[in-house]
Structures are given as C-alpha cells and as structure tokens.
Design an enzyme around this catalytic site. Structure first.
Site, mmCIF file in Angstrom:
data_model
loop_
_atom_site.group_PDB
_atom_site.id
_atom_site.type_symbol
_atom_site.label_atom_id
_atom_site.label_comp_id
_atom_site.label_asym_id
_atom_site.label_seq_id
_atom_site.Cartn_x
_atom_site.Cartn_y
_atom_site.Cartn_z
ATOM 1 N N ASP A 31 12.892 -17.916 5.615
ATOM 2 C CA ASP A 31 11.531 -18.444 5.669
ATOM 3 C C ASP A 31 11.546 -19.968 5.737
ATOM 4 O OD1 ASP A 31 10.863 -15.850 5.450
ATOM 5 O OD2 ASP A 31 9.847 -16.000 3.511
ATOM 6 N N GLU A 33 13.842 -21.928 7.012
ATOM 7 C CA GLU A 33 14.207 -22.371 8.361
ATOM 8 C C GLU A 33 13.028 -22.234 9.310
ATOM 9 O OE1 GLU A 33 18.514 -21.277 9.676
ATOM 10 O OE2 GLU A 33 17.917 -19.872 8.096
ATOM 11 N N ASP A 35 9.886 -22.298 8.491
ATOM 12 C CA ASP A 35 8.912 -23.346 8.164
ATOM 13 C C ASP A 35 9.312 -24.684 8.777
ATOM 14 O OD1 ASP A 35 7.529 -21.476 6.783
ATOM 15 O OD2 ASP A 35 8.220 -22.098 4.793
ATOM 16 N N SER A 80 -13.060 8.030 21.991
ATOM 17 C CA SER A 80 -12.679 8.655 20.728
ATOM 18 C C SER A 80 -11.869 9.914 21.060
ATOM 19 C CB SER A 80 -13.918 9.008 19.927
ATOM 20 O OG SER A 80 -14.857 9.685 20.738
ATOM 21 N N GLU A 112 2.070 11.026 18.247
ATOM 22 C CA GLU A 112 2.086 9.734 17.569
ATOM 23 C C GLU A 112 1.244 9.793 16.302
ATOM 24 O OE1 GLU A 112 0.436 6.809 20.241
ATOM 25 O OE2 GLU A 112 1.316 7.837 21.957
ATOM 26 N N LYS A 114 -1.752 8.925 13.753
ATOM 27 C CA LYS A 114 -3.128 8.451 13.874
ATOM 28 C C LYS A 114 -3.418 7.666 12.599
ATOM 29 C CE LYS A 114 -7.746 10.045 15.072
ATOM 30 N NZ LYS A 114 -8.461 9.274 14.051
ATOM 31 N N ASP A 116 -5.142 5.299 9.883
ATOM 32 C CA ASP A 116 -6.497 5.086 9.411
ATOM 33 C C ASP A 116 -6.718 3.584 9.262
ATOM 34 O OD1 ASP A 116 -8.914 6.006 8.742
ATOM 35 O OD2 ASP A 116 -8.364 6.811 6.788
ATOM 36 N N ARG A 135 -13.751 -2.168 18.414
ATOM 37 C CA ARG A 135 -14.114 -1.081 19.313
ATOM 38 C C ARG A 135 -15.633 -1.013 19.502
ATOM 39 N NH1 ARG A 135 -15.750 4.211 18.676
ATOM 40 N NH2 ARG A 135 -15.237 5.533 20.420
ATOM 41 N N GLU A 202 -4.216 -0.215 16.789
ATOM 42 C CA GLU A 202 -4.874 0.028 15.517
ATOM 43 C C GLU A 202 -4.441 -1.067 14.549
ATOM 44 O OE1 GLU A 202 -6.930 2.524 15.441
ATOM 45 O OE2 GLU A 202 -7.367 2.951 13.321
ATOM 46 N N TYR A 254 -0.799 1.204 21.328
ATOM 47 C CA TYR A 254 -0.427 2.505 21.874
ATOM 48 C C TYR A 254 -1.084 2.846 23.207
ATOM 49 C CZ TYR A 254 -4.859 3.612 19.658
ATOM 50 O OH TYR A 254 -6.174 3.583 19.273
ATOM 51 N N LYS A 319 -0.690 13.912 22.780
ATOM 52 C CA LYS A 319 -1.173 13.459 24.086
ATOM 53 C C LYS A 319 -0.373 14.102 25.208
ATOM 54 C CE LYS A 319 -2.323 8.855 22.328
ATOM 55 N NZ LYS A 319 -1.941 7.437 22.277
ATOM 56 N N LYS A 343 -5.625 16.674 12.805
ATOM 57 C CA LYS A 343 -6.027 16.005 11.563
ATOM 58 C C LYS A 343 -5.305 16.568 10.345
ATOM 59 C CE LYS A 343 -9.828 13.854 11.415
ATOM 60 N NZ LYS A 343 -10.186 12.427 11.394
ATOM 61 N N CYS A 437 -26.450 10.166 -28.229
ATOM 62 C CA CYS A 437 -25.492 11.192 -27.823
ATOM 63 C C CYS A 437 -26.231 12.332 -27.116
ATOM 64 C CB CYS A 437 -24.749 11.714 -29.047
ATOM 65 S SG CYS A 437 -23.755 13.186 -28.712
ATOM 66 N N CYS A 440 -26.049 15.569 -29.563
ATOM 67 C CA CYS A 440 -26.686 15.681 -30.875
ATOM 68 C C CYS A 440 -27.861 14.722 -31.062
ATOM 69 C CB CYS A 440 -25.658 15.478 -31.989
ATOM 70 S SG CYS A 440 -25.035 13.798 -32.094
ATOM 71 N N CYS A 455 -20.052 8.654 -30.071
ATOM 72 C CA CYS A 455 -20.991 9.338 -30.946
ATOM 73 C C CYS A 455 -20.280 9.419 -32.288
ATOM 74 C CB CYS A 455 -21.301 10.738 -30.416
ATOM 75 S SG CYS A 455 -22.146 11.756 -31.640
ATOM 76 N N CYS A 460 -21.556 16.235 -35.131
ATOM 77 C CA CYS A 460 -21.952 16.474 -33.738
ATOM 78 C C CYS A 460 -21.340 17.786 -33.237
ATOM 79 C CB CYS A 460 -21.499 15.316 -32.853
ATOM 80 S SG CYS A 460 -21.860 15.571 -31.110
#
Length: 707
Positions: A31, A33, A35, A80, A112, A114, A116, A135, A202, A254, A319, A343, A437, A440, A455, A460
């Site tokens: 990191d 290097e 930077d 979709s 592939e 899907k 979320d 989208r 995505e 994709y 697909k 799904k 309560c 009671c 309570c 009770c």
DNA sequence: GATCCTCGAGTTCG
DNA sequence: CTCGAGGATC
C-alpha cells in the site's frame, strides 16, 4: 524520458496495480508503494493541470456534491429476469424454449451467481469510462458517474493495461494474459475493442465489508445499515461522491448492453472471458454446461453452499450460451426468454408490522414481539418475530404499520432487522412501551444501567407460568408431559402456587386440569395422562443438584454457574448459608450474581419453597464422584465449540463426551477457542472460526484425539 | 477503564 | 442466534 512520458507511464502503472488489488485481489506492491506512485502522479498533475484526463486515477475521488441526479436514457432497455424457484420450474422453462426453437435441444448454458446488489450500467468511449447509471425503470436511469468513479473495481480505462508497465525505470512488455488471473488465462484475442461500449454489472458490498462497516458505524454511535444490498444502494445514491468513496463498494460485470465499432464475442462464456481480459471484474464461479440438467445441478449446489459466497446472492442465473440464439428467443414482457433466475429460498423478506405484543418472561422481563403480516421465510410461514427489547425499537425507529425486514437468525428464529423508511406512507404510528405489565396490570420498573423493563410483582401469574415451565424443562428437572396448558390449568385451579407444589399434586388435581383442556387434541385417556405425569414428577426427585439449582430460576444462575456452585458448596443447605464473599470465591461469580443468590435465599417465599422441596424429598447433594473434576483427560485445557449436526452424537452427547475427557465446551467462538467441531449444516460459527483462524475438526478427528 | 469472553435469557415454527 | 450483562483480563 521526458516528464510527459513519465506521467503516462505512471497512470498505466497505477491502473495496473489498482486492478491487481481491487479486481484480482492479488496486489504486487505494498500500500505504501502504491501511495507513493499516487503522490508522484498528483505532483505531476499539480504542475501540469492541462495534462489531466478523465481516466486519470486521481479522478476517482473529489468531485463536488451534486444537487440532483440527471436522467440517463439507456441505449438498450436494461431487462429483468423471470424466476424459477426450483428445478421443476427450471425444466419447464427449458421445455418452453425448446419448443420455440429446435437449437435449444443441444444448446449450452452458462450459470452465474445472481448477486443481491444494485444493477449499474457503465459507458466507455474509446476505452475511457465516461458515464455510469443506475438501472432505474430499465429505460431511464440516474447518472451516478461521479459515484461510480470512486469504485476502485471499475476500470477507468480499458483495456486496463496494454501490457506496458514499469515505465520510467525499465519498461517491460508483458503479454496480457500473464497480467490477468492465473486461474483464468486468456484463451482468445480481444479483437478490436468497440469505440463505444456499454456494459452492465452488479455493484455490491461483500458480507465481510458490510459487517466491518456496520461495526464502525456502531462504534461511532451512528445508525447501522440493514443489509449489504441496502447499503450498496444507499451508498451509490449519495449526492456527495466523497461519501460513496468511503464505502467498500465493488462490482462484477456480466453483460454487454451495447457496442459500436468493434468486436464482441457471440457466446456468454466467451463474453465473460473477454470482459475479464479488458480488465473488468468478472465472477470466477461461472461455469458452462452442455445440458440443462448439469446446469441445474450446479445452481442447486450453490444453493446449498450459499454461505461460502463472499457476497449475498439471491440465486443463480442460467443463460443460453449462444447470445444470438438467446436474442432470437425473444421476450415475455421485459423478461428475455434466453435466461432464467434460479432463485434461492429467501432468507430475508419484507412484510408489514401489524402490531407489537409484549411478553412477560420468568424473570419478569418484558419482551416486545412483532406481529407480522404472515410471510414465508426459508420454507416456513412466519407470523411473529422478536424485537429483543424496547431500546431496540426506538434505536431502529420501528413504527407500527412499517414495512420491516425480517430474517431468521441461523435460519431458525425470526427477528426484525429494521424498518424500510422509504416505504412509509405517513400512517405509521410510533410505538410507546407499556407502563403496566400486560399480564397482571402492575406498574413496570426499570433499573439504572439496564435496558430491560421488569414486572416486579412477585405474584404475577405470567411469571409463575414461565417459572414452572423453566423448572420442568428438559435442561431443568425434565418432567415430561407437563406442558404450558396443563400448568396454566393447575395454577388456575389453585393447585399450584409455586414450583414445590408440583410435588404435592394429587391424581385428582391433574385429572381436573386435564379434563378442562381442549378435548379435541386428546389422544390418551385423562387417567393415563395423570398417571404418567405423576410418575414423571416422582422420577424428577432424583435429579442432580446442579439441575435443581439451575431449575430454581435464580437470576444469573444457569447451567454453568449452577454446576460450579454445586461443586463448590455440595448442597442447598451450604449454599443457603453462604455469604457473598464465599460465593465470590467461585470463578465466574462476581458481586452481582453473589447478591442475587443471597437475596434469593433470603426471600421468605423462597424459603418456603425450599422447605417444601426438602419435605417432598427433593434435596439432592453432590457425591464425591460427581464433583470430581476431570483435569487430566486427553482434552484437558482445550476449549471446543460445536456447530452443525453431528452424525454420531447429539448436541448434549458430544458435550458430555468432551467434558468427560477433560475438555471444555462453550457456545461462542473466540480467540480462546481451540477447536471448532464441524457438523452438517454449520451456522455462522464456521465463518467466525475461519476469520479467527481457529482449528476446525470433524467428529472423526475428535474421537481420534481422545484415543 | 476498556476490551474480550462467557453466560443467561428469550425467541418461532412444525 | 441475538442481545445484554457480568466477570475476567489487560
């Protein structure tokens, strides 16, 4: 080499290392290097502002906040997908398209994940990222270019490298395929890159990054996010790109939405490799199959292993590989026929919060419970879910009438993650906790420094029912056949006023309670039920001291503390006479629990219970063999945690097995855990163990360790 | 005093 | 499995 050349080489090099880090997850330099290279670039750009182009790595962050998002017309509709919820429906889809076109019979399929997340559309002109959009409704989206620029996995320029790196020192020409992932060497030539290319991907946040972000927000006292999807969507819709830049967004590409002036592969499988070669991040779990059954089997295999994915996936996409054939299959509404979403069962759903009930536990704690519009989550219909406590409702700003996100913890117990404020209509009502309560009617109390409301009424009825339930439960005195219904009747009739009364029940008491029960559910004659119950109660008199102690329901005294106390004091008489100081000498007992124990034994009604138990012969003491510590077994000094279902053990069984061999079993994985015993269908403990580097063993290995 | 670890208590549906 | 809280440890 002049400065301008150095500047161009520097840009190439930074793009390349950015790609290694954010796309391949295989950095070649530190990191620090990296930077340094960025600092040098910024320096050059400060001296020569006219050199700066939109594809410079410095352009990822720093755009000023926008007023609003402009609309973007997509060059082609962003479609979709239709859904299939099981193999059967997937086969039905295959049959439908097979009848439409003979070629489908022998078609290949690409499967592939899907993810979320949030669908985004990226525009490249002459290889330079010029615009990015959401989208939207599929026709028109919102221009979020400035935000997307901050996503490091998005190449600002394609191909991300032309093979020349290390400019300025010794420039090397490296074949492109060596620069991409070693597991996915390039097989084909890229061809002529389209002068105008629009791709779809995505955008999302990995589960790990999401958890880290939420932890950070929590520590800063800020509102946390509900789930990775909401966070990704919220982060990309920030008007200030600086905020987006601070969020750990990534993406996978994709699809080619549109291309002009160049070559684009004609199959999905080649397309993925082509996108990868250009420097786009592409999934590495896509597979190609030459028959639909194998494709379905692969999709199903990920349904079972979805927890192994680093991101939330709601399914797999199947697909038709041949993109021209897929296109010719046409559309049903906005759904192309050439692909289907297989799904996974939903684990998180939204539903309406109808009302909030309040339950009273055996300790008197009031617990709010969400009453929901029934929804299916993971195969069961959920009507209720816990809200944990009243602070939780206030912190999350949960209102009655809200649409709420519900999840089953460990895929078992439903709980409300939080509300979806954007779905509010204005009719939602804030909730205020009750002052009395619900069982009671006595006023409720709150103690300094605690979250819970109590309570405090010793009489009770709800508490008494729960108390007895706890006393007779499997982990307590284990009185089988005594369920909540009978307990309620016994209390109603006055036969039971405390736990000790159970041992003074007559056959007549039970008969009355049983006959009053709803007769339709009866399977056995009442006489037999009464006899069985009396026998179970009598048998419970022989339960061990630790069990009785835990069953009494003293605050802070559960299974573990009860066992330690029993071992240290040996009898209830000794415990009843112990001072707080003596109690605190037991490891795990501090001032609070010590006080709770002393207070419990001091209560007159509890003394009465003890007298009655003793008189009934319920007065176990520890035998020397019981109190003997197994300190020299083969597992001594080792701490185990168990997850999933073991083939040759019950949960209790494996615990006993480990403890008899000197080991210790706890419920949560921490740095102090030595081994995680892994069974079928493990829970989140597995991830925790992996994250902490805890050794993971199967039950075979556990048995071997003992030999 | 802060942080980590462990325990207790409560939770839903079939 | 989650949350809260008590206790142990640094």
């Amino acid at each position: 080499m002049d400065l301008r050349e150095r500047y161009e080489a520097l840009k190439r090099e930074i793009h390349f290392h950015n790609y290694r880090y954010h796309v391949l997850d295989a950095p070649l330099i530190s990191d620090a290097e990296f930077d340094r290279l960025m600092a040098e670039l910024r320096q050059l750009e400060a001296e020569h502002p006219d050199w700066v182009t939109p594809d410079s790595p410095t352009q990822r962050a720093g755009a000023p906040p926008a007023e609003k998002f402009e609309k973007v017309h997509h060059p082609r509709p962003i479609l979709s997908l239709s859904n299939a919820f099981n193999a059967e429906e997937t086969r039905a889809w295959f049959e439908r398209i097979r009848k439409l076109d003979d070629r489908v019979e022998h078609a290949a399929f690409v499967v592939e994940p899907k993810i979320d997340g949030l669908s985004v559309v990226l525009h490249y002109r002459n290889g330079v990222f010029v615009q990015g959009a959401t989208r939207g409704d599929g026709e028109v989206g919102e221009d979020i270019t400035a935000n997307l620029r901050t996503v490091k996995a998005i190449p600002l320029k394609i191909p991300v490298t032309d093979g020349r790196i290390g400019g300025g020192r010794e420039e090397k020409q490296i074949p492109l395929f060596e620069l991409t992932s070693p597991t996915h060497p390039l097989s084909s030539n890229i061809g002529l890159i389209p002068s105008y290319l629009v791709v779809r991907g995505e955008a999302f946040i990995t589960i790990k990054d999401f958890e880290a972000l939420n932890k950070r927000l929590e520590e800063a006292g800020e509102r946390t996010y509900l789930n990775p999807r909401n966070t990704a969507a919220g982060s990309l819709r920030q008007l200030d790109p600086a905020i987006t830049a601070s969020r750990p967004l990534t993406l996978l590409v994709y699809q080619v939405v549109y291309a002009e002036g160049g070559d684009v592969p004609s199959t999905q499988w080649e397309l993925l490799e082509w996108l990868r070669a250009l420097g786009f991040p592409v999934t590495d779990i896509a597979r190609r199959f030459t028959d639909i059954e194998s494709a379905i089997a692969y999709a199903e295999s990920w349904a079972a292993r979805r927890d192994e994915l680093p991101y939330e996936a709601d399914g797999m996409v199947i697909k038709v590989d041949d993109l021209r054939l897929a296109e010719e299959l046409g559309y049903v509404g906005k759904d192309p026929r050439g692909a289907i979403a297989f799904k996974f069962p939903a684990r998180e759903v939204t539903t309406k919060l109808l009302s909030i009930d309040v339950e009273v536990g055996r300790t008197g704690v009031l617990t709010p419970r969400a009453v929901l519009e029934p929804v299916e989550i993971g195969g069961v219909i959920v009507r209720n879910a816990t809200l944990h406590n009243f602070d939780y409702i206030a912190e999350k700003d949960i209102r009655i009438g809200d649409r709420v996100l519900v999840k089953r913890a460990g895929d078992v117990i439903p709980y409300v993650i939080g509300p979806l404020p954007e779905a509010r209509t204005g009719t939602e009502q804030p909730y205020s906790p009750p002052h009395i309560c619900p069982a009671c009617g006595q006023p409720v109390e709150h103690f300094e420094g605690e979250v819970a409301w109590y309570c405090v009424n010793a009489a009770c009825p709800a508490q008494l029912v729960r108390n007895i339930e706890h006393f007779v439960s499997k982990g307590g005195m284990d009185i089988a056949g005594l369920g909540i219904k009978i307990v309620e009747k016994l209390i109603e009739s006055g036969a039971v006023k405390d736990i000790a009364d159970l041992y003074y029940l007559t056959r007549q008491d039970i008969l009355e309670a049983v006959t009053k029960k709803d007769r339709e559910t009866e399977k056995e004659p009442p006489g037999k039920i009464a006899d069985n119950l009396l026998a179970a109660i009598a048998a419970s008199k022989k339960q061990s001291l630790p069990r009785l102690l835990a069953a009494l329901g003293i605050r802070g005294v559960g299974e573990v503390v009860a066992r330690d106390l029993a071992q240290a004091f040996g009898s209830l008489d000794a415990l009843a006479g112990a001072s707080p100081e003596q109690l605190q000498r037991v490891e795990g007992i501090g001032p609070n629990i010590a006080t709770a124990i002393v207070d419990w034994f001091r209560q007159p009604q509890n003394q009465k219970v003890l007298d009655k138990l003793k008189a009934a012969g319920v007065w176990p003491v520890m035998h020397s063999s019981q109190s003997e510590q197994t300190t020299n077994g083969p597992l001594s000094g080792l701490t185990f945690v168990i997850t999933g279902t073991l083939a040759g053990f019950t949960r209790e069984g494996v615990k006993e097995f480990i403890e008899q061999n000197g080991g210790k079993v706890t419920d949560s994985v921490s740095k102090k855990t030595d081994y995680l015993v892994l069974g079928e269908n493990p829970g989140s403990k597995l991830q925790k163990a992996q994250a902490l580097g805890v050794k993971i063993i199967g039950e075979e290995e556990l048995r071997r360790m003992v030999q």
